[in-house]
Design a protein around this motif. Sequence first.
Motif, PDB file in Angstrom:
ATOM      1  N   ALA A   6      70.788  49.090  60.689  1.00  0.00           N
ATOM      2  CA  ALA A   6      72.231  49.090  60.880  1.00  0.00           C
ATOM      3  C   ALA A   6      72.634  50.064  61.967  1.00  0.00           C
ATOM      4  CB  ALA A   6      72.930  49.462  59.568  1.00  0.00           C
ATOM      5  N   LEU A  64      76.871  42.701  61.203  1.00  0.00           N
ATOM      6  CA  LEU A  64      76.060  42.724  62.424  1.00  0.00           C
ATOM      7  C   LEU A  64      75.186  41.480  62.510  1.00  0.00           C
ATOM      8  CD1 LEU A  64      75.016  44.076  64.971  1.00  0.00           C
ATOM      9  CD2 LEU A  64      73.401  45.355  63.556  1.00  0.00           C
ATOM     10  N   ASP A  65      74.571  41.096  61.407  1.00  0.00           N
ATOM     11  CA  ASP A  65      73.721  39.903  61.392  1.00  0.00           C
ATOM     12  C   ASP A  65      74.524  38.662  61.757  1.00  0.00           C
ATOM     13  OD1 ASP A  65      71.577  41.476  60.627  1.00  0.00           O
ATOM     14  OD2 ASP A  65      71.697  40.932  58.506  1.00  0.00           O
ATOM     15  N   ASN A  99      77.783  50.537  59.251  1.00  0.00           N
ATOM     16  CA  ASN A  99      76.546  50.369  58.485  1.00  0.00           C
ATOM     17  C   ASN A  99      76.544  49.057  57.700  1.00  0.00           C
ATOM     18  OD1 ASN A  99      74.707  52.903  58.604  1.00  0.00           O
ATOM     19  ND2 ASN A  99      76.789  53.715  58.509  1.00  0.00           N
ATOM     20  N   ASN A 100      77.444  48.157  58.077  1.00  0.00           N
ATOM     21  CA  ASN A 100      77.562  46.873  57.384  1.00  0.00           C
ATOM     22  C   ASN A 100      76.626  45.868  58.050  1.00  0.00           C
ATOM     23  OD1 ASN A 100      78.432  44.305  56.433  1.00  0.00           O
ATOM     24  ND2 ASN A 100      80.375  45.232  55.808  1.00  0.00           N
ATOM     25  N   GLN A 101      75.406  45.791  57.542  1.00  0.00           N
ATOM     26  CA  GLN A 101      74.398  44.932  58.154  1.00  0.00           C
ATOM     27  C   GLN A 101      74.776  43.451  58.141  1.00  0.00           C
ATOM     28  OE1 GLN A 101      71.713  46.397  59.682  1.00  0.00           O
ATOM     29  NE2 GLN A 101      71.273  44.378  60.560  1.00  0.00           N
TER      30      GLN A 101
END
Length: 230
Positions: free
Chosen positions: A2, A182-183, A177-179
């Motif tokens: 992240a 981002l994905d 930090n919100n994966q």
Amino acid sequence: MALTRRTIIEGAAAFGAAGAALIPALPAMAQARRTAAEQVDQAELLVAGPLGDCILGQANAPVTIVEYASLTCGHCATFHTTILPEMKTKYIDTGKVKLVFREFPLNQLDAAVYMLTRCALGEDGKSTGDQARYFALINVFFQQQRTWAFGSDPLAAVTAITRQAGFTQAQFEACLNNQPILDALNQVRERATTVFAVDSTPTFFVNGKRVLGAQPLSEFDKVIAPLLPA
């Protein structure tokens, strides 16, 4: 991994340098397809990503413009600050055109800031949230691009913008930090490159017809006019 506060700084330092891209370069096959194909399948194009699409305009507008843009792209900023206002007045506000805005991050800083704009919609970043707040933040980032994307302290500049938009420090850090967000951004960009051969920003599709770059409204007029009902 992240993105973090540190990644914003590292991404800013890398911006404009070799190796700054967040995602691998577009395959040569897709590049060739971009120059050969002026039209893409509209139904395929309108398939939204995991977070949904953010849209300006009426759902039943006869013309749909899909834009792939980078927040650190100067030409994208030019379109959003000088051309889009005219387009909005002439076409979007009159119900003739709707604009589907899609994130196409070019580097780590770009991705981090797009994550923050998505978090303006809500913790999950989905388009079912407050789109007015999302587009307001997008507009501020384009208007102040030189300050945060090219300034000496991008972290401070980005933090200040998001604070004005109502982000707390905890929300700021949680968003970066919100994966899943981002994905999802990466997935939209990857599909744009591999399926629609997008390799530069801004890239537009007007009812599926490719238009490259921040063209003046007169150039968009030539593409839009034949698509409008008589």
